[in-house]
Design a protein around this motif. Structure first.
Motif, PDB file in Angstrom:
ATOM      1  N   GLN A  78      14.572  -8.408   2.148  1.00 27.29           N
ATOM      2  CA  GLN A  78      13.483  -7.793   1.403  1.00 27.29           C
ATOM      3  C   GLN A  78      12.424  -8.844   1.168  1.00 27.29           C
ATOM      4  N   SER A  79      11.195  -8.464   1.394  1.00 23.42           N
ATOM      5  CA  SER A  79      10.115  -9.441   1.339  1.00 23.42           C
ATOM      6  C   SER A  79       9.909  -9.959  -0.087  1.00 23.42           C
ATOM      7  N   ALA A  80       9.558 -11.221  -0.168  1.00 27.24           N
ATOM      8  CA  ALA A  80       9.248 -11.821  -1.459  1.00 27.24           C
ATOM      9  C   ALA A  80       7.908 -11.299  -1.954  1.00 27.24           C
ATOM     10  N   LEU A  81       7.692 -11.430  -3.252  1.00 29.33           N
ATOM     11  CA  LEU A  81       6.401 -11.075  -3.811  1.00 29.33           C
ATOM     12  C   LEU A  81       5.508 -12.309  -3.797  1.00 29.33           C
ATOM     13  N   PHE A  82       4.300 -12.128  -3.302  1.00 29.94           N
ATOM     14  CA  PHE A  82       3.406 -13.267  -3.131  1.00 29.94           C
ATOM     15  C   PHE A  82       2.240 -13.210  -4.107  1.00 29.94           C
ATOM     16  N   ALA A  83       2.476 -12.626  -5.279  1.00 28.37           N
ATOM     17  CA  ALA A  83       1.390 -12.338  -6.210  1.00 28.37           C
ATOM     18  C   ALA A  83       0.637 -13.583  -6.668  1.00 28.37           C
ATOM     19  N   ASP A  84       1.321 -14.713  -6.775  1.00 26.50           N
ATOM     20  CA  ASP A  84       0.680 -15.914  -7.300  1.00 26.50           C
ATOM     21  C   ASP A  84       0.109 -16.816  -6.208  1.00 26.50           C
ATOM     22  N   LEU A  85       0.255 -16.428  -4.975  1.00 27.76           N
ATOM     23  CA  LEU A  85      -0.238 -17.257  -3.865  1.00 27.76           C
ATOM     24  C   LEU A  85      -1.618 -16.768  -3.454  1.00 27.76           C
ATOM     25  N   SER A 140      -4.397 -18.092  -2.694  1.00 26.34           N
ATOM     26  CA  SER A 140      -5.200 -18.754  -1.663  1.00 26.34           C
ATOM     27  C   SER A 140      -4.558 -18.685  -0.284  1.00 26.34           C
ATOM     28  N   LEU A 141      -3.432 -17.981  -0.175  1.00 25.61           N
ATOM     29  CA  LEU A 141      -2.682 -17.974   1.073  1.00 25.61           C
ATOM     30  C   LEU A 141      -3.519 -17.393   2.217  1.00 25.61           C
ATOM     31  N   ARG A 142      -3.548 -18.129   3.327  1.00 27.65           N
ATOM     32  CA  ARG A 142      -4.307 -17.703   4.508  1.00 27.65           C
ATOM     33  C   ARG A 142      -3.420 -17.412   5.707  1.00 27.65           C
ATOM     34  N   HIS A 143      -2.285 -18.080   5.802  1.00 27.66           N
ATOM     35  CA  HIS A 143      -1.422 -17.941   6.965  1.00 27.66           C
ATOM     36  C   HIS A 143       0.023 -17.735   6.495  1.00 27.66           C
ATOM     37  N   LEU A 144       0.619 -16.609   6.907  1.00 27.12           N
ATOM     38  CA  LEU A 144       1.969 -16.261   6.471  1.00 27.12           C
ATOM     39  C   LEU A 144       2.822 -15.919   7.682  1.00 27.12           C
ATOM     40  N   HIS A 145       3.924 -16.657   7.853  1.00 24.58           N
ATOM     41  CA  HIS A 145       4.828 -16.475   8.988  1.00 24.58           C
ATOM     42  C   HIS A 145       6.178 -15.972   8.486  1.00 24.58           C
ATOM     43  N   LEU A 146       6.492 -14.726   8.821  1.00 24.70           N
ATOM     44  CA  LEU A 146       7.746 -14.104   8.394  1.00 24.70           C
ATOM     45  C   LEU A 146       8.587 -13.650   9.575  1.00 24.70           C
ATOM     46  N   GLN A 147       8.312 -14.147  10.751  1.00 24.97           N
ATOM     47  CA  GLN A 147       8.991 -13.668  11.948  1.00 24.97           C
ATOM     48  C   GLN A 147      10.465 -14.087  11.994  1.00 24.97           C
ATOM     49  N   SER A 148      11.244 -13.299  12.714  1.00 29.01           N
ATOM     50  CA  SER A 148      12.649 -13.606  13.014  1.00 29.01           C
ATOM     51  C   SER A 148      13.496 -13.747  11.753  1.00 29.01           C
ATOM     52  N   ASN A 149      13.497 -12.704  10.946  1.00 28.65           N
ATOM     53  CA  ASN A 149      14.329 -12.673   9.748  1.00 28.65           C
ATOM     54  C   ASN A 149      15.373 -11.567   9.797  1.00 28.65           C
ATOM     55  N   GLY A 150      15.736 -11.132  10.990  1.00 28.64           N
ATOM     56  CA  GLY A 150      16.791 -10.134  11.109  1.00 28.64           C
ATOM     57  C   GLY A 150      16.275  -8.735  10.856  1.00 28.64           C
ATOM     58  N   LYS A 151      16.504  -8.226   9.659  1.00 31.22           N
ATOM     59  CA  LYS A 151      16.057  -6.877   9.293  1.00 31.22           C
ATOM     60  C   LYS A 151      15.296  -6.958   7.985  1.00 31.22           C
ATOM     61  N   LEU A 152      14.010  -7.137   8.096  1.00 32.72           N
ATOM     62  CA  LEU A 152      13.151  -7.316   6.937  1.00 32.72           C
ATOM     63  C   LEU A 152      12.604  -5.961   6.476  1.00 32.72           C
ATOM     64  N   GLU A 153      12.677  -5.709   5.176  1.00 26.03           N
ATOM     65  CA  GLU A 153      12.128  -4.486   4.600  1.00 26.03           C
ATOM     66  C   GLU A 153      10.843  -4.815   3.846  1.00 26.03           C
ATOM     67  N   LEU A 154       9.797  -4.054   4.149  1.00 20.16           N
ATOM     68  CA  LEU A 154       8.508  -4.274   3.521  1.00 20.16           C
ATOM     69  C   LEU A 154       8.136  -3.065   2.669  1.00 20.16           C
ATOM     70  N   THR A 155       7.541  -3.322   1.506  1.00 20.45           N
ATOM     71  CA  THR A 155       7.033  -2.229   0.683  1.00 20.45           C
ATOM     72  C   THR A 155       5.519  -2.199   0.798  1.00 20.45           C
ATOM     73  N   GLU A 161      -5.454 -14.505   6.610  1.00 21.96           N
ATOM     74  CA  GLU A 161      -6.120 -14.478   7.909  1.00 21.96           C
ATOM     75  C   GLU A 161      -5.157 -14.162   9.047  1.00 21.96           C
ATOM     76  N   THR A 162      -3.953 -14.707   8.993  1.00 25.37           N
ATOM     77  CA  THR A 162      -2.967 -14.464  10.047  1.00 25.37           C
ATOM     78  C   THR A 162      -1.639 -14.082   9.420  1.00 25.37           C
ATOM     79  N   LEU A 163      -0.978 -13.090  10.051  1.00 25.26           N
ATOM     80  CA  LEU A 163       0.304 -12.598   9.537  1.00 25.26           C
ATOM     81  C   LEU A 163       1.225 -12.324  10.706  1.00 25.26           C
ATOM     82  N   ASP A 164       2.380 -12.987  10.714  1.00 27.04           N
ATOM     83  CA  ASP A 164       3.366 -12.816  11.779  1.00 27.04           C
ATOM     84  C   ASP A 164       4.585 -12.099  11.227  1.00 27.04           C
ATOM     85  N   LEU A 165       4.790 -10.856  11.684  1.00 27.69           N
ATOM     86  CA  LEU A 165       5.933 -10.035  11.279  1.00 27.69           C
ATOM     87  C   LEU A 165       6.816  -9.706  12.476  1.00 27.69           C
ATOM     88  N   SER A 166       6.747 -10.484  13.518  1.00 31.29           N
ATOM     89  CA  SER A 166       7.469 -10.180  14.751  1.00 31.29           C
ATOM     90  C   SER A 166       8.973 -10.386  14.600  1.00 31.29           C
TER      91      SER A 166
END
Length: 280
Positions: free
Chosen positions: A74-81, A83-98, A109-114
């Motif tokens: 389950q994806s973390a909450l990024f509420a306090d980040l 200034s985040l511009r680049h987020l890499h979440l690829q290759s985490n098995g079975k990720l659930e997003l809300t 700017e860039t988001l990797d969910l592969s």
């Protein structure tokens, strides 16, 4: 320290990390970096982290976050980040997003969910949540997003509203899914889209409405689908420079005009391994 499984660095003043971050701690299972003022980039890739044992806290200066190759479900909450511009979440098995996962990331700017086993995307997954003084909110476009990678998931269909808050996206990667049809209007909001990669899906058709919405596309990759024909391409894809078409069971009668169109437009063929060769 390669055997460390728990690490609490909360409120460490001016924590400075090397470029590899914590990626050299393969058994790291729990980490707390809240209130430590991490600057620019944080690498937590290639560990055993799950959502429930990552504590970010307030890291207002963090611009790049690598969480790839972990065990996130389950994806973390990024509420306090903020200034985040680049987020890499690829290759985490079975990720659930809300639908609230990325709503605080105004500057992303860039988001990797592969390669996360994603089967469905909420139509409101991408969008920045803005709250007014009365507590009312609305979802606004993620105006800085330029690159989105959804390769290697299990997406069978997409809602027509999926990308409506990504108006400035330039590159969209959808290869190696199981998409069979593209809903009308899917790419209409993405007027700046330059690269669209839909290789290795199960597409049986691409409608003229879809093609007419890709006015700024320079690269179109539709290799290895189940396409037998394409609609009349005249008047479509005015900016196209490269196109990948191999690996489809084209009907001979429909392939001839497609080939003639490519030659007339001097469009380069792009093979599945990204090698270019001219239609001339």
């Amino acid at each position: 320290m390669p055997q460390f499984s728990t690490l609490d660095l909360s409120h460490v003043p001016c924590l400075e990390l090397l470029s590899e971050g914590f990626s050299n701690l393969p058994k790291l299972f729990e980490i707390n970096i809240s209130g430590c003022g991490v600057e620019q980039l944080l690498d937590l890739s290639h560990n055993n982290l799950t959502t429930f044992n990552i504590t970010f806290g307030n890291c207002p200066s963090l611009e790049g976050l690598y969480l790839n190759n972990n065990n996130l479900t389950q994806s973390a909450l990024f509420a306090d980040l903020t200034s985040l511009r680049h987020l890499h979440l690829q290759s985490n098995g079975k990720l659930e997003l809300t639908e609230h996962t990325f709503e605080a990331l105004k500057h992303l700017e860039t988001l990797d969910l592969s390669y996360n086993g994603l089967e469905i995307l909420s139509p409101h997954l991408f969008g920045y949540k803005q709250v007014d003084t009365q507590g009312l909110y609305e979802y606004l476009p993620m105006a800085h997003m330029r690159w989105l990678n959804l390769n290697g998931n299990k997406l069978q269909q997409l809602d027509s509203r999926t990308f409506e808050k990504l108006a400035f996206l330039e590159e969209l990667c959808l290869s190696n899914n199981v998409l069979r049809v593209l809903p009308k209007g899917l790419f209409v909001p993405i007027q700046n889209l330059k690269v669209l990669d839909m290789r290795h899906n199960q597409l049986t058709e691409i409608s003229s409405d879809i093609l007419k919405s890709l006015n700024n596309a320079k690269d179109l990759l539709i290799n290895y689908n189940q396409l037998t024909t394409l609609p009349d391409l005249n008047g479509t894809l005015p900016q196209l420079q490269r196109m990948g078409i191999d690996g489809n069971p084209w009907e001979r009668a429909s392939f001839a005009p497609l080939e003639q169109w490519l030659i007339a437009r001097k469009i380069q063929y792009l093979t599945d391994d990204y090698e270019f060769y001219s239609s001339d």
